[in-house]
Write a protein that holds these residues in place. Structure first.
Motif, short mmCIF file in Angstrom:
data_model
loop_
_atom_site.label_atom_id
_atom_site.label_comp_id
_atom_site.label_asym_id
_atom_site.label_seq_id
_atom_site.Cartn_x
_atom_site.Cartn_y
_atom_site.Cartn_z
N LYS A 103 -2.79 4.64 -7.83
CA LYS A 103 -4.00 4.52 -7.04
C LYS A 103 -4.05 3.17 -6.33
O LYS A 103 -3.82 2.13 -6.95
CB LYS A 103 -5.24 4.68 -7.94
N VAL A 104 -4.31 3.20 -5.03
CA VAL A 104 -4.47 1.97 -4.27
C VAL A 104 -5.85 1.40 -4.58
O VAL A 104 -6.88 2.00 -4.27
CB VAL A 104 -4.32 2.22 -2.76
N SER A 149 -3.06 -2.88 -6.53
CA SER A 149 -2.28 -3.14 -5.32
C SER A 149 -2.78 -4.38 -4.59
O SER A 149 -1.99 -5.17 -4.06
CB SER A 149 -2.32 -1.93 -4.39
N GLY A 205 -8.13 -0.33 -1.34
CA GLY A 205 -8.63 1.00 -1.68
C GLY A 205 -10.02 1.25 -1.11
O GLY A 205 -10.34 0.85 0.00
N THR A 233 -4.70 -2.68 0.96
CA THR A 233 -4.41 -2.55 -0.47
C THR A 233 -5.67 -2.58 -1.33
O THR A 233 -5.57 -2.58 -2.56
CB THR A 233 -3.47 -3.68 -0.94
N ASP A 235 1.31 4.15 -2.97
CA ASP A 235 1.04 5.54 -2.62
C ASP A 235 2.24 6.42 -2.93
O ASP A 235 2.10 7.53 -3.48
CB ASP A 235 0.68 5.62 -1.14
N GLN A 236 3.46 5.96 -2.60
CA GLN A 236 4.66 6.76 -2.85
C GLN A 236 4.95 6.92 -4.33
O GLN A 236 5.50 7.94 -4.76
CB GLN A 236 5.86 6.11 -2.14
N GLY A 286 0.82 -1.21 0.00
CA GLY A 286 0.00 0.00 0.00
C GLY A 286 0.84 1.26 0.00
O GLY A 286 0.58 2.21 -0.75
N LEU A 287 1.89 1.29 0.84
CA LEU A 287 2.78 2.45 0.89
C LEU A 287 3.55 2.63 -0.41
O LEU A 287 3.76 3.75 -0.87
CB LEU A 287 3.76 2.30 2.06
#
Length: 278
Positions: free
Chosen positions: A133-134, A139, A217, A215, A128-129, A124-125
């Motif tokens: 889009k999660v 993801s 969303g 993950t 995002d980084q 997830g991170l």
């Protein structure tokens, strides 16, 4: 037959308790899902009916049960296909030793020993980084592959370790190309194992919770939806949902087993016919 020893009955009793521990909660949920309209979440039961199964197909005050089911089904199919394809390719690649193969193997299966929630957090991170889009289809798909792929790889490695290469050599002597050998020789022989990998991929994805938690969303998969319902739903409708999802999983397993059985029967029949022809 002689009299059985005391240890036999002790071990049999222990095994019975193990089965009760393993399947008791599922059986309890199945029984409570048949509560009457005035039934609650615990024993004793207040009547017997199909009321809550009917209520399950009505508009629910909270949650999106059938949307979550569709997402879990689609995600399970995606993970299943990816697991089978990558596992077969990796199994073929690892038939010959190459530089770094040992390191690559251990990296592939390391995710089995990493806590699932950390995998979910890390994926997830990462998305995002990177500005992605999660979402459950991206993801969520990636995090679940870290769970299913190691099982598929281990199965394929075991299959190819005992694969008889004389079949390939015979096909090569007949002028078959590398792709023809894979398509017409290797894949038909390992087909039952491929079905096993597919079953692992689908079932592990369909009920995966921890690796999807961070993950998925904005849209829940079915396990996440059921978890959310435990804090909002106070009727046996959640038990009815659990019973139906369990039956669905059992149907999928039965379908895969039936496919393996049919393939085994066909292989036996073809082998018998070939023997008679000789």
């Amino acid at each position: 037959m002689g009299k059985r020893s005391t240890s036999f009955y002790v071990l049999a009793g222990f095994f019975g308790l193990f089965l009760l521990f393993l399947y008791g909660p599922t059986i309890t949920i199945a029984i409570l899902s048949f509560q009457g309209p005035q039934g609650g979440l615990t024993f004793p039961m207040n009547g017997v009916s199909l009321h809550w199964f009917h209520d399950l197909f009505q508009q629910q005050a909270v949650g999106d049960i059938w949307g979550a089911f569709r997402r879990s089904l689609l995600l399970g199919l995606m993970v299943m296909v990816a697991t089978v394809v990558v596992s077969v390719m990796a199994g073929l690649a690892f038939r010959k030793r190459f530089k770094g193969s040992g390191v690559l193997f251990y990296l592939a299966i390391t995710s089995l020993v990493i806590p699932s929630i950390l995998i979910s957090l890390g994926v997830g991170l990462l998305f995002d980084q990177l500005g992605f889009k999660v979402h459950w289809s991206t993801s969520g798909f990636g995090s679940q592959l870290t769970w299913t792929l190691p099982f598929g790889l281990l199965i394929m490695f075991a299959v190819f370790n005992r694969f008889d290469k004389s079949y390939e050599e015979a096909a090569r002597d007949q002028g078959a190309s590398a792709w023809q050998i894979i398509w017409h020789v290797i894949l038909p022989i390992i087909a039952p194992s491929l079905i096993g990998v597919a079953l692992f991929g689908f079932t592990l994805s369909y009920d995966e919770f921890a690796r999807t938690l961070l993950t998925s969303g904005s849209y829940n998969t079915l396990p996440l939806e059921i978890y959310g319902m435990t804090t909002n739903v106070t009727t046996p409708v959640i038990y009815a949902l659990g019973t139906l999802t369990t039956l669905f999983s059992l149907m999928i397993i039965a379908l895969f087993l039936l496919t393996v059985w049919v393939m085994g029967k066909r292989r036996s029949r073809f082998g018998s016919d070939a023997g008679k022809g000789v």
